[in-house]
Design an enzyme around this catalytic site. Structure first.
Site: not given
Ligand code: ADP
Ligand code: MG
Length: 494
Positions: A147, A309, A128, A152, A145
């Site tokens: 996944n 990441k 995803r 999920s 990101e």
């Molecule tokens: P995880 O693997 O823990 O899900 P994410 O990279 O998806 O990590 O980050 C979790 C949440 O943080 C995202 O769903 C988003 O809401 C917020 N987030 C992550 N990166 C950014 C960014 N560059 N700018 C704004 N919000 C972010």
């Molecule tokens: Mg995430």
């Protein structure tokens, strides 16, 4: 910078009596169709409560939605290639491995399995890719990101357009339904598991779901089981934790993973992505056992490593996409969804990134090599963490990412046990597009986009984990941004 707004699909607020009435109907619809979860506070296996959801579908630019859909097979293939490039993975992860025990443990398993000869060259990816709109770049999507493990909400998301259509009709806005895309994520994801099963080619084989000790997001997981059972009654599915896998499965002399005398064709992880899911060496032993086996893993360990990441950040580096994808139009389209991503390694560019973040911490997010939400740092915490880690090797376990500022969307969030009626709140929406890929290093058998999920969170929450209670499940209401003006009014006037 103040955040722009997108207008809600219908005028808000909704008159109180109508609102209370439609929420009651919507909650029953949700409960009776499995838009639900188990209660974290009062856990009871016999009880499902509604999963938090947005009452109205949130606006999302049609062209950006379509772009994300089109890009998914391209991103699937990119990640497949990355996962099979041993040198790239090693070079990209090596500094983080020295300070991040979790990633190092995964990597260690990958090294051991490679040394022994990989017994199953096929991998199954149920991926995803997540996006937020960047308001100051014309609301273009930017990738949050990618996944590669335990993605999920594919199941529940498949029911959401139907729920939104019901709600819109109850509100007298059935005409808006035409702007909501169908979502077949569940059948698409399950088709991936079935295709992998068939490629394994042993009629007596079973499928294994690796699950957490306690599954709060049970509807989402069970729907996969129900769907597979409906489509293929011959496929038996087992659910086991890593601890149980250690005790209750074995590797036979053909390196088959065996449960109750039956070989496992596909291992589908809905757990195993965070350290707490490996409380002892038993769970790591289980992971190694599975990885050694002939079962097709979803994901195989190198897919999981490709989803870190650190890899995401490395892909944004000069010439890296070109190395994997060549120099065509797809490469620039992929580059266009990247936002600023910076390494914090101990070198000149890492030092520059630290300086840049210290000068304006609010512009950045600091991310460790973790999945599952709640691990990132924002604003003042970025500054504090960088000041603390500046001279420590620990900083190499993080990446720095430009903060995406999405437009606000007014809406209502429906939560279990919340006061009625809910207020109009400002939300921001994150789009996820699901992809399925099955292949070996040299041959891709299946590669497609299969559906989407929209999750919305309160605009002032940094993260919006639905399972953690901060976010809400939502559906996109596609708008043509050239015709739909960005609202200048505040929510009360909409
Ligand atoms: P995880 O693997 O823990 O899900 P994410 O990279 O998806 O990590 O980050 C979790 C949440 O943080 C995202 O769903 C988003 O809401 C917020 N987030 C992550 N990166 C950014 C960014 N560059 N700018 C704004 N919000 C972010
Ligand atoms: Mg995430």
């Amino acid at each position: 910078m103040s955040q722009a707004r997108l207008a809600s699909c219908i005028p808000l607020p909704i008159e109180q009596k109508t609102l209370v009435n439609v929420i009651e109907k919507a909650k029953d619809w949700a409960l009776m169709h499995g838009v639900g979860m188990r209660d974290r506070k009062h856990f009871n296996k016999d009880v499902i409560q509604i999963a938090p959801f947005a009452l109205l579908p949130s606006p999302f630019p049609k062209a950006e939605f379509e772009k994300a859909v089109e890009l998914q097979p391209i991103l699937n293939e990119l990640m497949h290639k990355v996962a099979h490039d041993d040198d790239f993975l090693m070079n990209t992860l090596q500094n983080a491995l020295q300070v991040d025990e979790f990633t190092a443990n995964l990597y260690d398993i990958w090294m051991k399995v490679r040394k022994e000869q990989v017994t199953q060259s096929l991998s199954l990816g149920l991926f995803r890719s997540d996006y937020l709109m960047q308001q100051h770049e014309d609301r273009k999507i930017k990738q949050v990101e990618f996944n590669t493990i335990a993605t999920s909400f594919g199941a529940i998301a498949s029911y959401l357009p139907s729920m939104s259509r019901y709600i819109l009709r109850q509100l007298g806005h059935g005409d808006l339904i035409k702007n909501m895309p169908e979502n077949r994520a569940l059948s698409g994801l399950c088709a991936g598991i079935i295709e992998a099963y068939d490629l394994f080619g042993v009629p007596t084989a079973v499928v294994l779901f690796v699950v957490e000790e306690v599954s709060y997001n049970i509807c989402d997981q069970r729907f996969h089981e129900f769907e597979i059972s409906e489509k293929r009654p011959d496929i038996m599915i087992h659910r086991k934790t890593l601890t149980e896998i250690n005790e209750e499965t074995e590797l036979n002399d053909k390196k088959q993973l065996v449960i109750d005398g039956k070989p496992v064709a596909v291992v589908y992880y809905r757990s195993g992505y965070e350290p707490a899911q490996y409380p002892s060496t038993k769970e790591w032993d289980a992971r190694l056992k599975v990885e050694r086996s002939t079962a097709i893993k979803c994901p195989s360990i190198h897919y999981q490593l490709a989803g870190t990441k650190k890899v995401q950040q490395a892909l944004a580096g000069p010439g890296v996409l070109e190395k994997f994808m060549g120099c065509g139009a797809s490469t620039s389209r992929v580059r266009d969804i990247f936002t600023g991503l910076y390494s914090l390694d101990f070198d000149e560019s890492g030092e520059r990134a630290v300086e840049m973040a210290l000068a304006d911490a609010d512009r950045f997010v600091l991310k460790p090599q973790r999945e599952g939400g709640g691990n990132n740092m924002y604003g003042a915490d970025v500054r504090d963490a960088l000041l603390r880690m500046r001279h420590s090797r620990e900083r190499a376990a993080y990446i720095l990412m430009e903060r995406i500022l999405p437009p606000l969307v007014p809406g209502y969030v429906v939560r279990p046990n919340a006061a009625m009626p809910p207020p109009v709140v400002d939300l921001v929406s994150e789009l996820g597009i699901y992809g399925v890929i099955i292949g070996t290093k040299d041959k891709v058998y299946h590669n497609r986009q299969v559906g989407h999920v929209l999750r919305s969170k309160l605009a002032d929450a940094n993260e919006g984990g639905v399972a953690a209670g901060l976010g809400a499940l939502d559906s996109p209401y596609l708008i043509d941004i050239r015709h739909k003006k960005i609202s200048k009014y505040n929510t009360k006037l909409l």
